[in-house]
Design a protein around this motif. Structure first.
Motif, short mmCIF file in Angstrom:
data_model
loop_
_atom_site.label_atom_id
_atom_site.label_comp_id
_atom_site.label_asym_id
_atom_site.label_seq_id
_atom_site.Cartn_x
_atom_site.Cartn_y
_atom_site.Cartn_z
N UNK A 248 0.89 -1.19 0.07
CA UNK A 248 -0.06 0.12 0.02
C UNK A 248 0.73 1.43 0.22
N UNK A 249 2.18 1.29 -0.38
CA UNK A 249 3.12 2.47 -0.32
C UNK A 249 3.05 3.14 -1.63
N UNK A 250 2.57 2.65 -2.56
CA UNK A 250 2.56 3.44 -4.01
C UNK A 250 1.32 3.03 -4.71
N UNK A 251 0.65 3.91 -5.42
CA UNK A 251 -0.34 3.82 -6.26
C UNK A 251 -0.29 4.04 -7.67
N UNK A 252 -0.66 3.39 -8.70
CA UNK A 252 -0.47 3.50 -10.13
C UNK A 252 -1.87 3.75 -10.78
N UNK A 253 -2.13 4.96 -11.58
CA UNK A 253 -3.08 5.33 -12.19
C UNK A 253 -2.81 5.29 -13.59
N UNK A 254 -3.66 4.85 -14.64
CA UNK A 254 -3.69 5.03 -15.93
C UNK A 254 -4.48 6.09 -16.53
N UNK A 255 -4.04 7.03 -17.35
CA UNK A 255 -4.58 7.94 -18.10
C UNK A 255 -5.00 7.74 -19.33
N UNK A 256 -6.07 7.31 -19.87
CA UNK A 256 -6.44 6.76 -21.11
C UNK A 256 -6.24 7.84 -22.12
N UNK A 257 -6.59 9.30 -22.18
CA UNK A 257 -6.64 10.29 -23.10
C UNK A 257 -5.16 10.83 -23.42
N UNK A 258 -4.10 10.56 -22.36
CA UNK A 258 -2.83 11.25 -22.53
C UNK A 258 -1.72 9.97 -22.53
N UNK A 259 -2.45 8.81 -22.88
CA UNK A 259 -1.52 7.58 -22.80
C UNK A 259 -0.15 7.73 -21.77
N UNK A 260 -0.68 7.76 -20.43
CA UNK A 260 0.26 7.99 -19.35
C UNK A 260 -0.06 7.16 -18.20
N UNK A 261 1.15 6.96 -17.28
CA UNK A 261 1.06 6.46 -16.02
C UNK A 261 1.24 7.15 -15.13
N UNK A 262 0.45 7.37 -14.12
CA UNK A 262 0.87 8.55 -12.89
C UNK A 262 1.28 7.57 -11.75
N UNK A 263 2.29 7.80 -11.16
CA UNK A 263 2.74 6.97 -9.86
C UNK A 263 2.68 8.08 -8.50
N UNK A 264 2.10 7.41 -7.84
CA UNK A 264 1.83 8.33 -6.40
C UNK A 264 2.25 7.46 -5.03
N UNK A 265 3.14 8.46 -4.55
CA UNK A 265 3.29 7.96 -2.91
C UNK A 265 2.23 8.12 -2.36
N UNK A 266 2.15 7.19 -1.24
CA UNK A 266 1.02 7.37 -0.34
C UNK A 266 1.54 7.98 1.24
N UNK A 267 0.80 8.90 1.47
CA UNK A 267 1.16 9.75 2.67
C UNK A 267 0.79 8.91 4.03
N UNK A 268 1.21 9.68 5.15
CA UNK A 268 1.22 9.10 6.45
C UNK A 268 -0.26 8.81 6.79
N UNK A 269 -1.21 9.72 6.20
CA UNK A 269 -2.56 9.27 6.57
C UNK A 269 -3.30 8.64 5.55
N UNK A 270 -2.71 8.00 4.50
CA UNK A 270 -3.11 7.26 3.38
C UNK A 270 -3.63 7.86 2.24
N UNK A 271 -3.61 9.50 2.27
CA UNK A 271 -3.78 9.95 1.27
C UNK A 271 -2.62 9.96 0.03
N UNK A 272 -3.20 10.15 -1.11
CA UNK A 272 -2.30 10.20 -2.13
C UNK A 272 -1.51 11.33 -2.37
N UNK A 273 -0.03 11.60 -2.29
CA UNK A 273 0.69 12.85 -2.46
C UNK A 273 0.47 13.23 -3.77
N UNK A 274 0.48 14.70 -3.99
CA UNK A 274 0.55 15.27 -5.10
C UNK A 274 1.81 15.24 -6.01
#
Length: 397
Positions: free
Chosen positions: A93-119
């Motif tokens: 649960x330390x890293x989240x991966x999100x795919x962006x269909x219209x820009x053909x990209x993968x966004x990689x988020x770190x997970x913060x201390x309270x569980x929120x995805x970091x900007x």
């Protein structure tokens, strides 16, 4: 915001927490081969639900409280891409991966201390029109389905959760949508969906790939036939059964999985799912299957959450309260279940909300107080919802 091929199928593109805090020591010990740079980190008392919002281009983080009540953890964070869809997390649960269909990209988020995805996520290129994301059980490989060019991208995951080398593998059919991995990580299964499919369209296939030691995929082999427009595929936690939903034939197809990765239909398959199934998830104890229903052309009613009991032979029997209706029969696109098997959540497309239920005896659903909950973004779609993994033992009820 630009809308390209993803607008083909707009409708289908459609605990109680003390126990988790008590397991904090377990979360502090990283497993070999898993992402460790940002944690593991401690979630709030009941865990976290994440929802991708396609139209607003961001991801919501919602803390799970008692009785499945959801509370936002800050504001949704931008993916840095266009039209986010599928989301997956590393096993810790330390890293989240999100795919962006219209820009053909993968966004990689770190997970913060309270569980929120970091900007400010890291951005990586994918294939054409990525749709879904799946992380291997050992946390070392990320698989992304690219529905525009009929490929699966396999990214190596480093110890800090960052994707590295990318390898692309051809699929046997067009429009790959969702993948699942066997619990031992040896086989990957793939479903397909063409947004223009009708009841006159030919049957679709389920494709199996053998997973090599380095996470790459062996030759693609079609191992089953199902109805057209299969946006969702799920596997039982013990790997015994695979389920595929056809949003055109309005069925869920069930298969027993062989040790060689083969699929054999279970008795009675396919099973009626009369309100347009587009999302599937099996409970951690393997006893129930919940199906997100979404068909704007059906009036009886068009939305809800279907529940099935999984019998010993893999066949499905509707739960007594199925379908559990969403407010105003809103259309549901994706479903997720907490690791302890107590709560189920479904993303509502048109109202940009999450409906929340507690899972009771026999799989019956009790809606959470205050449900549905706003995501804070706009238009969650297929594969848009995930619950943060919480490592630790699971005790079947």
């Amino acid at each position: 915001m630009k809308y390209k091929k993803s607008s083909l199928s707009i409708w289908s593109s459609m605990r109680v927490g003390g126990a988790v805090l008590a397991a904090a020591a377990l979360l502090a010990v990283p497993s070999p081969g898993l992402a460790t740079a940002a944690g593991p980190v401690l979630p709030p008392s009941g865990g976290v639900v994440y929802v991708t919002n396609a139209r607003s281009g961001n991801v919501s983080s919602l803390a799970i409280g008692p009785r499945a009540v959801l509370t936002p953890i800050g504001k949704p964070v931008s993916t840095g891409g266009d039209f986010p869809r599928g989301i997956a997390l590393t096993p810790n649960g330390a890293t989240a991966y999100v795919v962006n269909s219209d820009s053909d990209e993968l966004s990689v988020f770190r997970v913060g201390a309270r569980g929120a995805l970091q900007p400010d996520p890291q951005i990586f290129k994918t294939g054409d029109e990525p749709w879904g994301a799946t992380v291997s059980p050992n946390g070392r490989t990320l698989y992304v389905t690219n529905t525009g060019d009929a490929t699966i991208s396999a990214f190596d995951i480093g110890l800090n959760g960052t994707p590295g080398n990318r390898r692309d593998f051809r699929t046997t059919s067009n429009f790959p949508k969702q993948t699942v991995l066997s619990p031992d990580g040896r086989f990957l299964y793939l479903s397909y969906a063409d947004g223009d499919a009708t009841t006159d369209s030919p049957p679709q296939v389920v494709t199996r790939f053998a997973v090599r030691f380095d996470g790459s995929l062996g030759p693609a082999q079609d191992v089953a036939k199902v109805g057209p427009a299969d946006y969702a595929i799920a596997i039982s936690p013990d790997g015994a059964f695979v389920y595929v939903a056809s949003s055109v034939t309005l069925n869920v197809w069930g298969f027993r999985r062989g040790t060689d990765g083969s699929l054999t239909p279970v008795p009675g398959s396919p099973f009626p799912a009369p309100t347009g199934p587009v999302g599937l998830k099996v409970t951690p104890d393997g006893q129930h299957l919940y199906v997100a229903s979404n068909d704007p052309d059906i009036d009886s009613p068009p939305g809800g959450l279907l529940g099935f009991t999984i019998l010993a032979d893999g066949s499905l029997r509707p739960t007594a309260d199925s379908p559990a209706p969403t407010p105003d029969h809103a259309l549901v696109d994706a479903v997720a279940i907490t690791p302890d098997g107590r709560n189920v959540f479904a993303a509502i497309r048109d109202t940009s909300q999450v409906v929340a239920f507690e899972i009771g005896t026999g799989g019956a659903l009790k809606e959470a107080p205050g449900s549905p909950f706003p995501t804070g973004g706009e238009r969650p779609l297929s594969q848009s919802i995930a619950v943060r993994p919480v490592p630790g033992p699971f005790t079947p009820r």
